[in-house]
Design a protein around this motif. Structure first.
Motif, mmCIF file in Angstrom:
data_model
loop_
_atom_site.group_PDB
_atom_site.id
_atom_site.type_symbol
_atom_site.label_atom_id
_atom_site.label_comp_id
_atom_site.label_asym_id
_atom_site.label_seq_id
_atom_site.Cartn_x
_atom_site.Cartn_y
_atom_site.Cartn_z
ATOM 1 N N LEU A 81 39.840 30.634 24.941
ATOM 2 C CA LEU A 81 41.122 31.297 25.149
ATOM 3 C C LEU A 81 40.982 32.573 25.969
ATOM 4 O O LEU A 81 41.904 32.957 26.703
ATOM 5 C CB LEU A 81 41.766 31.619 23.797
ATOM 6 N N LEU A 82 39.834 33.230 25.878
ATOM 7 C CA LEU A 82 39.661 34.535 26.525
ATOM 8 C C LEU A 82 38.821 34.487 27.790
ATOM 9 O O LEU A 82 38.705 35.494 28.490
ATOM 10 C CB LEU A 82 39.023 35.515 25.536
ATOM 11 N N ALA A 83 38.233 33.329 28.111
ATOM 12 C CA ALA A 83 37.302 33.236 29.243
ATOM 13 C C ALA A 83 38.043 33.113 30.568
ATOM 14 O O ALA A 83 37.825 32.187 31.342
ATOM 15 C CB ALA A 83 36.361 32.050 29.050
ATOM 16 N N ARG A 84 38.888 34.072 30.831
ATOM 17 C CA ARG A 84 39.641 34.117 32.089
ATOM 18 C C ARG A 84 39.069 35.236 32.948
ATOM 19 O O ARG A 84 38.958 36.385 32.501
ATOM 20 C CB ARG A 84 41.119 34.362 31.808
ATOM 21 N N GLU A 85 38.723 34.929 34.189
ATOM 22 C CA GLU A 85 38.046 35.906 35.026
ATOM 23 C C GLU A 85 38.895 37.157 35.266
ATOM 24 O O GLU A 85 38.379 38.281 35.286
ATOM 25 C CB GLU A 85 37.627 35.280 36.350
ATOM 26 N N ALA A 86 40.197 36.993 35.454
ATOM 27 C CA ALA A 86 41.060 38.146 35.688
ATOM 28 C C ALA A 86 41.083 39.066 34.470
ATOM 29 O O ALA A 86 41.145 40.292 34.605
ATOM 30 C CB ALA A 86 42.477 37.688 36.030
ATOM 31 N N LEU A 87 41.037 38.490 33.276
ATOM 32 C CA LEU A 87 41.008 39.302 32.058
ATOM 33 C C LEU A 87 39.698 40.074 31.964
ATOM 34 O O LEU A 87 39.698 41.274 31.671
ATOM 35 C CB LEU A 87 41.183 38.411 30.828
ATOM 36 N N ILE A 88 38.570 39.397 32.217
ATOM 37 C CA ILE A 88 37.266 40.058 32.149
ATOM 38 C C ILE A 88 37.190 41.173 33.187
ATOM 39 O O ILE A 88 36.701 42.265 32.917
ATOM 40 C CB ILE A 88 36.124 39.046 32.370
ATOM 41 N N ALA A 89 37.688 40.915 34.400
ATOM 42 C CA ALA A 89 37.686 41.939 35.451
ATOM 43 C C ALA A 89 38.513 43.147 35.032
ATOM 44 O O ALA A 89 38.218 44.286 35.417
ATOM 45 C CB ALA A 89 38.222 41.357 36.755
ATOM 46 N N GLY A 90 39.553 42.919 34.232
ATOM 47 C CA GLY A 90 40.406 44.007 33.779
ATOM 48 C C GLY A 90 39.715 44.986 32.858
ATOM 49 O O GLY A 90 40.271 46.050 32.558
ATOM 50 N N ALA A 91 38.486 44.658 32.425
ATOM 51 C CA ALA A 91 37.733 45.593 31.588
ATOM 52 C C ALA A 91 37.284 46.821 32.371
ATOM 53 O O ALA A 91 36.958 47.848 31.781
ATOM 54 C CB ALA A 91 36.511 44.889 30.995
ATOM 55 N N SER A 92 37.240 46.708 33.711
ATOM 56 C CA SER A 92 36.769 47.844 34.510
ATOM 57 C C SER A 92 37.786 48.347 35.530
ATOM 58 O O SER A 92 37.570 49.384 36.141
ATOM 59 C CB SER A 92 35.484 47.456 35.258
ATOM 60 N N LYS A 93 38.867 47.614 35.733
ATOM 61 C CA LYS A 93 39.838 48.051 36.725
ATOM 62 C C LYS A 93 41.190 47.420 36.425
ATOM 63 O O LYS A 93 41.302 46.488 35.620
ATOM 64 C CB LYS A 93 39.400 47.648 38.131
ATOM 65 N N THR A 94 42.220 47.916 37.089
ATOM 66 C CA THR A 94 43.544 47.331 36.980
ATOM 67 C C THR A 94 43.617 46.121 37.905
ATOM 68 O O THR A 94 43.313 46.224 39.098
ATOM 69 C CB THR A 94 44.629 48.347 37.368
ATOM 70 N N VAL A 95 43.979 44.975 37.363
ATOM 71 C CA VAL A 95 43.993 43.733 38.118
ATOM 72 C C VAL A 95 45.387 43.476 38.667
ATOM 73 O O VAL A 95 46.390 43.652 37.957
ATOM 74 C CB VAL A 95 43.543 42.543 37.233
ATOM 75 N N ALA A 96 45.462 43.074 39.928
ATOM 76 C CA ALA A 96 46.752 42.730 40.533
ATOM 77 C C ALA A 96 47.127 41.297 40.165
ATOM 78 O O ALA A 96 46.300 40.399 40.264
ATOM 79 C CB ALA A 96 46.672 42.881 42.051
#
Length: 414
Positions: free
Chosen positions: A34-49
């Protein structure tokens, strides 16, 4: 040695993306899916568009919260199920299945599997509307049962404080993923009931691979491209890795993974003065192409361009029709390399850089942002325009080019 040092330093500095990926990877596989989404993981260090569709979803969820997640997810689930019912196609029971996304390298991966098995695996395009249409369809009862389980898990996830992810990022990710996971898990569960020994290969760590693993299948991972640091993996039983560095990384996260390296062809020698460009579907700025092609032409190179089939044609507008510049889109990329035997291969963030290096070419990356790659790009390619003086120097001197090639090739040693 360079890659091992990089790997150690990355862990020591606790990069937020790697840290978040590690935490999700350690979760039970169902929650991980459920959580293995790349955009979500990237959001740990920056704001994702986010795109416009998800932007609208996020505005709705911001107003409705978890209640909105339940309603929207159920609507998406029913739409997914009835869309599957509407696709009319002859059902098949293949000997093997290849899960992919239509990437260029997948053609070669599927050919390798066919040579190994003696039969062609049934290709499932995960991005296509009818990708799973030829497989037995699950019942609505199965789908609803798995959706209820996924929703229960999603509500638990959302109720717990999360150290890495923003609440709205979690809410939109769960809303977008849980209905698809439920549908695919029901589909693979039904398939497993009749064909538990079915061979399944996957070129991605996507939801279909998670669902197949959760349903009880042994799934082999055939890496098709350079890995991103944002990837989180299902419980693959085996992996054929493009590089030893990436293979060790995945093996460190999946207990008992059977790992082997893809065997590249022997590097070509005595290469002609050919400079190859390989397109990338995300690249939009033609200026580095124009500048680098001009330098190659001035130094007596024949420039060959292989556009990406889904790329932007404007990348090549300034060099199209120039003397010394030709375009070639025939066959597979490895056939292209064998035909032209380029001394240099230029691209952006692409596996073609690795392919070129393994075939004897000096790779040049045109990308200015390689931070999301797991494999540090500067260990397998020189950067344009940052290393312009070096690239021009090795264009002029074949012996210096050979030394540069050997220094990059050393980083691929197991």
């Amino acid at each position: 040695m360079t890659l091992l040092i990089y790997f150690t330093q990355t862990n020591m500095t606790r990069d937020p993306i790697i840290s978040a990926a590690d935490r999700v990877q350690a979760m039970p596989q169902f929650r991980r899916a459920l959580l293995a989404r790349e955009a979500l993981i990237a959001g740990a260090s920056k704001t994702v568009a986010f795109g416009p569709r998800e932007g609208r979803l996020r505005r709705l969820l911001a107003a409705t919260g978890r209640g909105g997640m339940v309603v929207v997810s159920l609507v998406l689930l029913l739409g997914r199920y009835f869309a599957g019912c509407r696709v009319a196609t002859k059902k098949v029971m293949p000997e093997a299945i290849f899960l992919g996304i239509g990437a260029m390298r997948e053609q070669m991966l599927r050919a390798d599997i066919q040579a190994q098995l003696g039969t062609e695996p049934h290709f499932v395009d995960e991005l296509g509307a009818d990708g799973f249409a030829a497989l037995p369809r699950p019942s609505l009862t199965q789908v609803i049962r798995h959706w209820m389980r996924a929703m229960h898990e999603a509500l638990e996830i959302y109720s717990e404080p999360d150290p890495d992810f923003k609440p709205l990022d979690l809410l939109s990710t769960l809303t977008m993923r849980l209905h698809e996971l439920a549908y695919l898990l029901a589909l693979f569960e039904r398939l497993h009931e009749t064909r538990p020994q079915l061979l399944i290969y996957s070129s991605t760590a996507g939801l279909a691979a998670y669902a197949a693993c959760l349903a009880g299948f042994k799934v082999e991972y055939r890496q098709h491209g350079l890995l991103a640091r944002t990837l989180v993996f299902p419980e693959f039983c085996a992996m054929v890795a493009l590089t030893a560095f990436e293979g060790r990384y995945v093996a460190s996260r999946i207990h008992g993974l059977a790992l082997r390296l893809n065997k590249p062809p022997a590097a070509l020698t005595s290469l002609p003065k050919v400079f190859a460009f390989a397109g990338d579907y995300e690249a939009k700025d033609p200026s580095p192409v124009t500048e680098l092609a001009e330098v190659a032409l001035v130094n007596g190179f024949h420039v060959i361009v292989r556009p990406h089939p889904r790329g932007h044609n404007n990348l090549w507008d300034d060099i199209r029709g120039r003397d010394g510049v030709d375009f070639d889109t025939d066959g597979r990329f490895e056939d292209f390399l064998g035909k032209w035997r380029p001394a240099f291969v230029a691209s952006w963030i692409s596996t073609t850089l690795l392919d070129g290096l393994q075939m004897g070419a000096v790779p040049v990356t045109l990308s200015r942002d390689n931070r999301l790659l797991l494999l540090p790009i500067d260990t397998i390619a020189f950067s344009w325009p940052q290393q312009r003086a070096l690239i021009e120097s090795i264009m002029r001197d074949s012996e210096e080019r050979q030394r540069a090639f050997e220094s990059l090739s050393e980083n691929l040693q197991p």
